[in-house]
Design an enzyme around this catalytic site. Structure first.
Site, PDB file in Angstrom:
ATOM      1  N   ASP A  52      -4.247  -3.973  -1.697  1.00 49.62           N
ATOM      2  CA  ASP A  52      -3.722  -4.921  -1.307  1.00 49.62           C
ATOM      3  C   ASP A  52      -3.341  -6.389  -0.453  1.00 49.62           C
ATOM      4  OD1 ASP A  52      -1.734  -3.064  -2.377  1.00 49.62           O
ATOM      5  OD2 ASP A  52      -1.830  -1.462  -0.845  1.00 49.62           O
ATOM      6  N   ILE A  70      -8.199  -1.532  -9.414  1.00 45.39           N
ATOM      7  CA  ILE A  70      -7.028  -0.266  -9.001  1.00 45.39           C
ATOM      8  C   ILE A  70      -6.066  -0.027  -9.779  1.00 45.39           C
ATOM      9  CG2 ILE A  70      -5.956   1.295  -7.359  1.00 45.39           C
ATOM     10  CD1 ILE A  70      -8.776   0.588  -5.350  1.00 45.39           C
ATOM     11  N   CYS A  98       5.763  -0.740 -12.289  1.00 44.55           N
ATOM     12  CA  CYS A  98       5.975  -1.630 -11.902  1.00 44.55           C
ATOM     13  C   CYS A  98       5.383  -2.804 -12.137  1.00 44.55           C
ATOM     14  CB  CYS A  98       5.877  -1.525  -9.851  1.00 44.55           C
ATOM     15  SG  CYS A  98       4.327  -0.808  -9.359  1.00 44.55           S
ATOM     16  N   ARG A 148       0.889   3.067 -13.314  1.00 43.92           N
ATOM     17  CA  ARG A 148       1.428   3.654 -11.442  1.00 43.92           C
ATOM     18  C   ARG A 148       1.949   5.159 -12.261  1.00 43.92           C
ATOM     19  NH1 ARG A 148       2.564   0.090  -6.570  1.00 43.92           N
ATOM     20  NH2 ARG A 148       1.652   1.892  -5.673  1.00 43.92           N
ATOM     21  N   ARG A 151       9.455  -6.237   1.512  1.00 39.84           N
ATOM     22  CA  ARG A 151      10.009  -4.991   2.220  1.00 39.84           C
ATOM     23  C   ARG A 151       8.493  -4.504   3.061  1.00 39.84           C
ATOM     24  NH1 ARG A 151       8.098  -2.944  -4.031  1.00 39.84           N
ATOM     25  NH2 ARG A 151       7.855  -1.304  -2.764  1.00 39.84           N
ATOM     26  N   LYS A 163       3.147   0.059   7.618  1.00 42.27           N
ATOM     27  CA  LYS A 163       4.377   0.644   6.123  1.00 42.27           C
ATOM     28  C   LYS A 163       3.578   2.155   5.671  1.00 42.27           C
ATOM     29  CE  LYS A 163       4.761  -1.515   1.896  1.00 42.27           C
ATOM     30  NZ  LYS A 163       5.004  -0.238   0.965  1.00 42.27           N
ATOM     31  N   ASN A 164       3.007   1.502   4.678  1.00 39.91           N
ATOM     32  CA  ASN A 164       2.114   2.560   4.166  1.00 39.91           C
ATOM     33  C   ASN A 164       1.708   4.246   4.472  1.00 39.91           C
ATOM     34  OD1 ASN A 164       2.461   1.358   2.320  1.00 39.91           O
ATOM     35  ND2 ASN A 164       0.373   0.801   1.501  1.00 39.91           N
TER      36      ASN A 164
HETATM   37  C1  UD1 Z   1      -0.532   3.510  -1.846  1.00 39.88           C
HETATM   38  C2  UD1 Z   1      -0.070   2.138  -1.121  1.00 39.88           C
HETATM   39  C3  UD1 Z   1      -0.741   0.429  -2.512  1.00 39.88           C
HETATM   40  C4  UD1 Z   1      -1.224   0.270  -2.596  1.00 39.88           C
HETATM   41  C5  UD1 Z   1      -2.439   2.001  -3.781  1.00 39.88           C
HETATM   42  C6  UD1 Z   1      -4.430   2.184  -3.330  1.00 39.88           C
HETATM   43  C7  UD1 Z   1       1.549   3.598   0.053  1.00 39.88           C
HETATM   44  C8  UD1 Z   1       3.477   3.476   0.160  1.00 39.88           C
HETATM   45  N1  UD1 Z   1       0.472   2.170  -1.313  1.00 39.88           N
HETATM   46  O1  UD1 Z   1      -0.429   3.451  -3.563  1.00 39.88           O
HETATM   47  O2  UD1 Z   1       0.095   0.117  -1.439  1.00 39.88           O
HETATM   48  O3  UD1 Z   1      -1.931  -0.869  -2.921  1.00 39.88           O
HETATM   49  O4  UD1 Z   1      -2.104   2.845  -1.958  1.00 39.88           O
HETATM   50  O5  UD1 Z   1      -4.692   1.325  -2.181  1.00 39.88           O
HETATM   51  O6  UD1 Z   1       1.008   3.928   0.430  1.00 39.88           O
HETATM   52  N2  UD1 Z   1      -3.175   7.219  -9.999  1.00 39.88           N
HETATM   53  C9  UD1 Z   1      -2.830   8.446 -11.563  1.00 39.88           C
HETATM   54  N3  UD1 Z   1      -2.650   8.965 -11.107  1.00 39.88           N
HETATM   55  C10 UD1 Z   1      -1.354   9.227 -10.185  1.00 39.88           C
HETATM   56  C11 UD1 Z   1      -1.482   8.310  -9.006  1.00 39.88           C
HETATM   57  C12 UD1 Z   1      -2.247   7.173  -9.061  1.00 39.88           C
HETATM   58  O7  UD1 Z   1      -3.537   7.708 -12.413  1.00 39.88           O
HETATM   59  O8  UD1 Z   1      -0.725  10.663  -9.780  1.00 39.88           O
HETATM   60  C13 UD1 Z   1      -3.818   5.463 -10.195  1.00 39.88           C
HETATM   61  C14 UD1 Z   1      -2.725   4.810  -9.652  1.00 39.88           C
HETATM   62  O9  UD1 Z   1      -1.855   4.027 -11.329  1.00 39.88           O
HETATM   63  C15 UD1 Z   1      -3.916   3.707  -9.072  1.00 39.88           C
HETATM   64  C16 UD1 Z   1      -4.862   4.682  -8.496  1.00 39.88           C
HETATM   65  O10 UD1 Z   1      -5.128   5.607  -8.916  1.00 39.88           O
HETATM   66  O11 UD1 Z   1      -4.948   3.140 -10.603  1.00 39.88           O
HETATM   67  C17 UD1 Z   1      -4.667   4.529  -6.815  1.00 39.88           C
HETATM   68  O12 UD1 Z   1      -3.533   4.721  -6.645  1.00 39.88           O
HETATM   69  P1  UD1 Z   1      -2.598   5.580  -5.508  1.00 39.88           P
HETATM   70  O13 UD1 Z   1      -4.626   5.299  -4.405  1.00 39.88           O
HETATM   71  O14 UD1 Z   1      -2.439   6.913  -5.985  1.00 39.88           O
HETATM   72  O15 UD1 Z   1      -2.265   4.662  -5.062  1.00 39.88           O
HETATM   73  P2  UD1 Z   1      -0.383   4.889  -4.271  1.00 39.88           P
HETATM   74  O16 UD1 Z   1      -0.834   5.848  -3.342  1.00 39.88           O
HETATM   75  O17 UD1 Z   1       0.514   4.351  -4.878  1.00 39.88           O
END
Ligand code: UD1
Length: 420
Positions: free
Chosen positions: A307, A329, A116, A121, A399, A22-23
């Protein structure tokens, strides 16, 4: 709203096939916005998030055909540039359209996803990345409003407060494919899904090197073309199925998976006393007896994935001894714990750790799913709890897991889906 009714206590046995990731497929779908030509994506999981991304693309003007496990997408020449709140709020990953829209249409209006269940996030790194590529980015009335001429390649770090970001790395990588000049992303996320998106972009004609390392280099090209791609298998679904075998003392094989992508999970399961045999694209998992507690600290890839944190917590809840599961995380990712307590687990939260004291047995009860992976953990616990467990609100599970109830039933679990 659907719920699962599970009669626990059945060992899982037999073979199951992993679905596509999915991701990986969600950003790959967004990446099709980068060309007006037709793209064909195979091994697409039939999960609700894919349907949501399809709707987002259709609102933007793409034509999408979804048959069985294949998507054919054409994002012709007249694209809209607005991803509305009603869609984005149901799935954060909708923000993946930001980079491709800016790169191709030079403007985008994408609703801010909001928080969420598992935490705030933020998407500041995505926005910073687009700014570094030369876009004017503002937040107005709950929307990210961005515009640019042709994006300009740049060197940037995308490290956030807890390290790399999967989403920001992919979004910037997609945008940079059509930028003028070269972009270097430092502190890039190493997750296999990043490399799968990079492979798809390369098939579209993009020039990308270094994915799978902390430095990704993208040499911008004038345009991209249509492409075909097979999505990688879902490592989290595979890990969840392996944990399901372990928690029931079962013996299963998982076909069409990629064991290389889940070495940290397999190593934790082995330490916990689970036997695992690894082939190129399949796994055999069996758990005779004598599970042992293990401590687990979540980390970005190649570490133990956040995850899989809820699922390993469920497994440790019936494993003798005490284990400490530490989340690093997301700040609020222990929502499954209070529901596991309802099944008789003994777990205490201390800061960012769950202290899990394994109990001899869990007993079935009504529990409520709160997010995708928490739902999976509750289903795993239900598989081993005595009597009946009812997991409500499984739309969270739907989902991201394809026919999870049917896959488990195929392995002998007594599980059925009911409408509430
Ligand atoms: C993706 C995955 C999710 C997984 C996560 C971490 C998808 C659709 N989702 O989520 O299933 O749990 O990676 O492996 O692929 N952060 C910031 N600022 C930002 C972006 C992220 O501070 O602009 C922080 C987040 O709050 C979190 C960390 O960075 O603490 C990692 O998040 P990120 O790797 O971006 O997760 P997602 O891509 O949202």
């Amino acid at each position: 709203m659907d719920r699962f009714v599970i009669q626990g206590g059945k060992r899982l046995t037999g073979e199951v096939t992993a679905s596509g990731a999915k991701n990986a497929v969600l950003p790959i779908m967004a990446a099709t916005l980068l060309t007006s030509q037709e793209c064909r994506i195979g091994n697409v999981p039939r999960v609700a998030d894919v349907t949501t991304m399809r709707r987002v693309l259709e609102v933007l003007g793409s034509e999408v055909t979804h048959t069985d496990h294949e998507l054919v997408i054409r994002s012709g020449s007249s694209l809209s540039h607005e991803a509305p709140y009603d869609l984005v709020r149901t799935m954060r990953a909708s923000y993946y359209v930001l980079g491709p829209l800016l790169a191709r249409a030079h403007r985008a209006r994408v609703s801010l996803p909001g928080g969420c269940a598992i935490g705030a996030r933020p998407i500041d790194l995505h926005l910073r990345g687009m700014g570094e590529l030369g876009a004017d980015v503002a937040v107005e009335h709950g929307y990210v409003v961005a515009s640019c001429g042709r994006l300009q390649g740049n060197r940037m770090s995308l490290l956030g407060p807890v390290g790399s970001s999967v989403g920001a790395t992919i979004n910037v990588m997609m945008a940079a494919t059509l930028a003028e000049g070269t972009t270097v992303i430092e502190g890039a996320a190493l997750e296999p899904e990043v490399s799968d998106v990079a492979s798809f972009l390369r098939a579209m004609g993009a020039a990308i090197e270094g994915d799978g390392t902390p430095f990704i280099t993208i040499h911008g090209v004038e345009e991209l073309h249509g492409a075909e791609h097979e999505t990688i298998p879902d490592r989290i679904e595979t890990g969840t199925l392996a944990a399901a075998a372990a928690i029931t003392g079962g013996e299963i094989s998982i076909a069409k998976c990629r064991p290389d992508d889940l070495q940290a999970v397999l190593s934790v399961l082995r330490k916990a006393g689970v036997s695992i045999e690894v082939g190129d694209d399949h796994l055999a998992v069996w758990a005779a007896s004598g599970l042992r507690s293990v401590d687990v600290t979540v980390a970005p890839y190649p570490g133990f994935p956040t995850d899989m944190q809820a699922q390993i917590t469920a497994l440790m809840s019936i494993t003798p001894g005490t284990s400490i599961i530490t989340e690093t995380i997301f700040e609020n990712r222990f929502l499954h714990v209070s529901e596991l307590l309802r099944l008789g687990a003994e777990i205490k939260i201390e800061g960012s750790s769950a202290i899990v004291r394994g109990v001899e047995r869990l007993s079935g009860a009504y529990v409520m799913a709160s997010d995708l992976r928490a739902s999976a953990a509750l289903v795993l616990a239900g598989l081993v709890a005595s009597g009946e467990t009812v997991v409500r609100r499984v739309y969270h599970l739907d989902r991201g897991y394809e026919r999870f109830d049917e896959k488990l039933a195929g392995l002998g679990a007594r599980i059925r889906r009911e409408e509430e």
